[in-house]
Write an enzyme that holds these catalytic residues in place. Structure first.
Site, PDB file in Angstrom:
ATOM      1  N   TYR A 148      -0.987  -0.348   8.021  1.00 45.56           N
ATOM      2  CA  TYR A 148      -1.759   0.058   6.839  1.00 45.56           C
ATOM      3  C   TYR A 148      -2.475   1.387   7.076  1.00 45.56           C
ATOM      4  O   TYR A 148      -2.374   2.313   6.253  1.00 45.56           O
ATOM      5  CB  TYR A 148      -2.770  -1.030   6.497  1.00 45.56           C
ATOM      6  CG  TYR A 148      -3.631  -0.711   5.293  1.00 45.56           C
ATOM      7  CD1 TYR A 148      -3.071  -0.631   4.020  1.00 45.56           C
ATOM      8  CD2 TYR A 148      -5.002  -0.485   5.431  1.00 45.56           C
ATOM      9  CE1 TYR A 148      -3.853  -0.338   2.917  1.00 45.56           C
ATOM     10  CE2 TYR A 148      -5.787  -0.195   4.333  1.00 45.56           C
ATOM     11  CZ  TYR A 148      -5.211  -0.122   3.074  1.00 45.56           C
ATOM     12  OH  TYR A 148      -5.995   0.182   1.981  1.00 45.56           O
ATOM     13  N   SER A 150      -7.255   5.625   1.329  1.00 43.94           N
ATOM     14  CA  SER A 150      -8.268   4.705   1.836  1.00 43.94           C
ATOM     15  C   SER A 150      -9.047   5.397   2.947  1.00 43.94           C
ATOM     16  O   SER A 150      -8.542   6.325   3.596  1.00 43.94           O
ATOM     17  CB  SER A 150      -7.611   3.430   2.381  1.00 43.94           C
ATOM     18  OG  SER A 150      -8.526   2.665   3.131  1.00 43.94           O
TER      19      SER A 150
END
Length: 246
Positions: free
Chosen positions: A146, A133
């Site tokens: 995350y 990501s």
């Protein structure tokens, strides 16, 4: 000759769309996820084989990979996409949330690479693709678990590429921005430059077809985050804090 791929996190979101996309383009697809019901539904599409599996269970992972190897399965593409996101409170860090996030986002990626990579060796043009990501470019609020897990994934992938150079296996890092999936639909904040899951799958498919080592999209978000990351450190911190307060 039909090409074959294995895609993790295939029960929903990007993984499901990728499974459909590859199958529609004539590939044999092994779709991996924990949800057997969703995989059964997905496997009604021609070319898709359901492979229910908990990627955090190393014993089951190794057993599945060995069974496939014994059956003579050859993978042309191993696409590790499975992931999760949990936001945390900095004043009361949820250790279990960190453990869950790293278990699927990072440790499962390493384990899947270890056990499934032998299935790539007999391919004429093997590809290992790992989905990370762009979140690790910039410190976002509540994203400690995350963002840290995705930073680890990106570093792991880039480092792996160095050591696999000359092996014949090409390594590809996929770093999307915001994609409209069941996971992001839970977010309660604005997601700039949000792309559809179909668009994301097409970008990944075409990028891997061209052999791109790093696939980032959308470009506008990538450029914006890269510029933010180039700010002087204290200024970058101030910008991040102001963004949190909006």
């Amino acid at each position: 000759m039909t090409s074959t791929c294995l895609i993790t996190g295939a029960s929903s979101g990007i993984g499901r769309e990728l499974a459909l996309h590859y199958a529609a383009n004539g590939w044999t697809v092994y779709a991996v996820a924990r949800s057997a019901d969703k995989l059964d539904e997905l496997s009604k599409n021609a070319g898709i084989h359901a492979l229910p599996l908990d990627l955090t269970d190393n014993t089951a992972l190794q057993s599945t990979a060995l069974n496939m190897l014994e059956q003579g399965v050859v993978l042309d593409l191993l696409l590790l996409n499975a992931g999760t996101c949990e936001y945390v409170d900095a004043y009361d860090l949820n250790l279990a949330a960190f453990e869950r996030t790293f278990a699927i986002n990072f440790h499962a990626v390493v384990a899947a690479t270890k056990y499934f990579m032998p299935l790539l060796k007999a391919s004429l043009a093997p590809q290992l693709a790992i989905v990370s990501s762009m979140v690790h470019f910039f410190p976002f609020t509540r994203s400690q678990a995350y963002g840290a897990s995705k930073a680890a994934v990106s570093y792991f992938t880039d480092s792996l590429r160095v050591d696999l150079a000359g092996s014949g296996i090409s390594v590809h890092l996929i770093e999307p921005g915001f994609v409209d999936t069941p996971l992001t639909q839970k977010n309660d904040f604005s997601m700039p430059f949000l792309v559809s899951v179909g668009d994301a799958a097409e970008r990944i498919y075409s990028g891997l077809l061209r052999g791109k080592s790093r696939i980032r999209f959308p470009r506008r978000l990538s450029v914006m985050l890269k510029l933010l990351s180039m700010l002087p450190y204290n200024l970058r911190n101030s910008v991040a804090t102001r963004m949190k307060q909006q």
